[in-house]
Write an enzyme that holds these catalytic residues in place. Structure first.
Site, PDB file in Angstrom:
ATOM      1  N   SER A  11      40.081  39.141  14.225  1.00 33.38           N
ATOM      2  CA  SER A  11      39.608  39.518  15.564  1.00 33.38           C
ATOM      3  C   SER A  11      40.427  40.719  16.021  1.00 33.38           C
ATOM      4  O   SER A  11      41.516  40.966  15.478  1.00 33.38           O
ATOM      5  CB  SER A  11      39.867  38.345  16.518  1.00 33.38           C
TER       6      SER A  11
ATOM      7  N   TYR B 263      44.946  30.950  20.567  1.00 38.03           N
ATOM      8  CA  TYR B 263      43.944  31.612  19.714  1.00 38.03           C
ATOM      9  C   TYR B 263      44.513  32.876  19.066  1.00 38.03           C
ATOM     10  O   TYR B 263      44.423  33.072  17.856  1.00 38.03           O
ATOM     11  CB  TYR B 263      42.718  31.949  20.576  1.00 38.03           C
TER      12      TYR B 263
HETATM   13  N1  LIG Z   1      32.430  35.896  19.247  1.00 35.46           N
HETATM   14  C1  LIG Z   1      33.444  36.716  19.358  1.00 35.46           C
HETATM   15  O1  LIG Z   1      33.566  37.481  20.350  1.00 35.46           O
HETATM   16  C2  LIG Z   1      34.468  36.810  18.244  1.00 35.46           C
HETATM   17  C3  LIG Z   1      35.340  37.901  18.251  1.00 35.46           C
HETATM   18  C4  LIG Z   1      36.304  38.010  17.257  1.00 35.46           C
HETATM   19  C5  LIG Z   1      36.373  37.047  16.266  1.00 35.46           C
HETATM   20  N2  LIG Z   1      35.519  35.988  16.276  1.00 35.46           N
HETATM   21  C6  LIG Z   1      35.667  34.993  15.202  1.00 35.46           C
HETATM   22  O2  LIG Z   1      34.442  34.849  14.526  1.00 35.46           O
HETATM   23  C7  LIG Z   1      34.375  33.579  13.917  1.00 35.46           C
HETATM   24  C8  LIG Z   1      33.013  32.958  14.193  1.00 35.46           C
HETATM   25  O3  LIG Z   1      32.852  32.762  15.586  1.00 35.46           O
HETATM   26  P1  LIG Z   1      31.472  33.013  16.352  1.00 35.46           P
HETATM   27  O4  LIG Z   1      31.711  34.043  17.369  1.00 35.46           O
HETATM   28  O5  LIG Z   1      30.363  33.167  15.391  1.00 35.46           O
HETATM   29  O6  LIG Z   1      31.362  31.623  17.157  1.00 35.46           O
HETATM   30  P2  LIG Z   1      30.330  30.405  17.021  1.00 35.46           P
HETATM   31  O7  LIG Z   1      28.946  30.892  17.206  1.00 35.46           O
HETATM   32  O8  LIG Z   1      30.875  29.358  17.947  1.00 35.46           O
HETATM   33  O9  LIG Z   1      30.504  29.932  15.508  1.00 35.46           O
HETATM   34  C9  LIG Z   1      31.654  29.259  15.071  1.00 35.46           C
HETATM   35  C10 LIG Z   1      31.332  28.550  13.787  1.00 35.46           C
HETATM   36  O10 LIG Z   1      32.524  27.892  13.308  1.00 35.46           O
HETATM   37  C11 LIG Z   1      32.178  26.547  13.023  1.00 35.46           C
HETATM   38  N3  LIG Z   1      33.296  25.627  13.006  1.00 35.46           N
HETATM   39  C12 LIG Z   1      34.130  25.282  14.010  1.00 35.46           C
HETATM   40  N4  LIG Z   1      35.000  24.354  13.565  1.00 35.46           N
HETATM   41  C13 LIG Z   1      34.698  24.117  12.260  1.00 35.46           C
HETATM   42  C14 LIG Z   1      35.222  23.265  11.255  1.00 35.46           C
HETATM   43  N5  LIG Z   1      36.236  22.434  11.503  1.00 35.46           N
HETATM   44  N6  LIG Z   1      34.668  23.295  10.007  1.00 35.46           N
HETATM   45  C15 LIG Z   1      33.622  24.118   9.743  1.00 35.46           C
HETATM   46  N7  LIG Z   1      33.062  24.915  10.665  1.00 35.46           N
HETATM   47  C16 LIG Z   1      33.603  24.917  11.901  1.00 35.46           C
HETATM   48  C17 LIG Z   1      31.135  26.185  14.060  1.00 35.46           C
HETATM   49  O11 LIG Z   1      30.469  24.997  13.684  1.00 35.46           O
HETATM   50  P3  LIG Z   1      29.787  24.010  14.786  1.00 35.46           P
HETATM   51  O12 LIG Z   1      28.449  24.617  15.108  1.00 35.46           O
HETATM   52  O13 LIG Z   1      29.681  22.711  14.071  1.00 35.46           O
HETATM   53  O14 LIG Z   1      30.697  23.971  15.974  1.00 35.46           O
HETATM   54  C18 LIG Z   1      30.284  27.434  13.978  1.00 35.46           C
HETATM   55  O15 LIG Z   1      29.463  27.411  12.848  1.00 35.46           O
HETATM   56  C19 LIG Z   1      35.572  32.772  14.473  1.00 35.46           C
HETATM   57  O16 LIG Z   1      36.589  32.750  13.504  1.00 35.46           O
HETATM   58  C20 LIG Z   1      35.994  33.593  15.675  1.00 35.46           C
HETATM   59  O17 LIG Z   1      37.376  33.435  15.948  1.00 35.46           O
HETATM   60  C21 LIG Z   1      34.580  35.844  17.240  1.00 35.46           C
END
Ligand SMILES: NC(=O)c1ccc[n+]([C@@H]2O[C@H](COP(=O)([O-])OP(=O)(O)OC[C@H]3O[C@@H](n4cnc5c(N)ncnc54)[C@H](OP(=O)(O)O)[C@@H]3O)[C@@H](O)[C@H]2O)c1
Length: 284
Positions: free
Chosen positions: A145, A158
């Site tokens: 991130s 985080y």
């Molecule tokens: N969105 C942003 O602004 C942003 C920015 C920078 C980095 N990121 C990073 O991008 C990555 C994905 O996030 P996203 O934005 O796509 O959010 P998201 O839509 O909430 O997706 C998160 C994913 O991680 C899964 N997950 C959570 N705990 C888990 C576990 N114990 N085992 C397996 N899967 C698990 C969730 O599954 P469930 O559906 O079962 O909960 C979901 O599939 C994360 O690492 C986040 O830190 C996001």
């Protein structure tokens, strides 16, 4: 869904494919010919990706994998190895955010955050590495991130997991390059996914008597504004595709206009100037 593996077909494993960046990355990679194992901890959430993959005849398979569970990780990786006989790319994407001022965070809230965001990455990577090392090739993509490069108020749990992923990846890259394995960090900015809905607010920080209550309210308002200007998850998926199809992938890739601006600031400002700029933006 396609099931046979052609000699040239690369095999990818993506964690957290039920929504957001993982969902989009699994679809993008399979649309570009990678045999993609879209893993998720709850297969009940697989309906959308499954029906799209069937409709488009994509080489995409679903496997249950909870990154916090040793047995689940071992079973998933073993069954992929047994079926595809190799793993070329691992995308460590699964993660969520804990939100709360540091003093308000309970140890178990911090531990749970680390268990998914950091130990999850470690657990899956250690399961996959022997396979890549034996085949003398592979790419590990860690979804970090912008928050892996700078902190913000309310983000200590985080942000520290993402800083840890940066250090982990940087160190691993020296060890793995001699075995033909590359490590890539993808650093997204604000991306419109389920991330905000899945965010866990520290219990104590929800108490209006918390000394940090007003600060957290101000920060939440600023984040809400940033979210409106955020990118969609396909911006990140395209960056992952670019990295894994590159002859010589870089260690770091940014994903999103906002994160490019912030990191320009980080490069060109002193720590004091950057701190002041962040304060002005987040604590208005
Ligand atoms: N969105 C942003 O602004 C942003 C920015 C920078 C980095 N990121 C990073 O991008 C990555 C994905 O996030 P996203 O934005 O796509 O959010 P998201 O839509 O909430 O997706 C998160 C994913 O991680 C899964 N997950 C959570 N705990 C888990 C576990 N114990 N085992 C397996 N899967 C698990 C969730 O599954 P469930 O559906 O079962 O909960 C979901 O599939 C994360 O690492 C986040 O830190 C996001």
């Amino acid at each position: 869904m396609a099931s046979s593996l052609s000699a040239s077909q690369k095999v990818v494993v993506v964690t957290g494919s039920s929504s957001g960046i993982g969902y989009e990355t699994s679809l993008t990679l399979s649309r570009n010919g990678f045999l993609t194992y879209a893993t998720m901890r709850n297969l009940n959430k697989s309906e959308n990706i499954k029906s799209l993959a069937e409709k488009e005849k994509l080489p995409l398979k679903l496997i249950e994998l909870d990154v916090t569970d040793d047995g689940s990780v071992k079973n998933a990786i073993q069954s992929i190895k047994a079926e595809a006989n190799r793993i070329d790319v691992l995308v460590n994407n699964a993660g969520y955010g804990v939100n709360g001022a540091f003093e308000d965070l309970a140890m178990e809230e911090i531990r749970a955050q680390y268990e998914t965001n950091l130990f999850g990455v470690i657990r899956v990577t250690q399961a996959v590495l022997p396979i890549m090392r034996k085949q003398k090739s592979g790419i590990i993509v860690n979804i970090s991130s912008g928050a892996g490069r700078f902190g913000y108020p309310g983000g200590s749990a985080y942000v520290s997991t993402k800083f840890a992923i940066e250090g982990l990846s940087e160190s691993m890259s020296y060890e793995l390059e001699p075995f033909g394995i590359r490590v890539v960090l993808v650093e997204p900015g604000v991306i419109r996914t389920n991330f905000v809905n899945s965010m866990v607010a520290a219990k104590k920080s929800q108490d209006p008597n918390s000394p940090y209550s007003q600060l957290m309210k101000n920060v939440a308002t600023s984040f809400q504004q940033m979210l409106e200007g955020g990118s969609s998850s396909d911006v990140v998926a395209k960056v992952v595709l670019k990295a894994v199809t590159s002859e010589n992938p870089s260690l770091r890739y940014l994903a999103g206009k906002d994160v490019e601006t912030w990191l320009d600031g980080k490069r060109n400002m002193s720590d004091e100037e950057f701190y002041k700029m962040m304060k002005q933006n987040l604590m208005k």
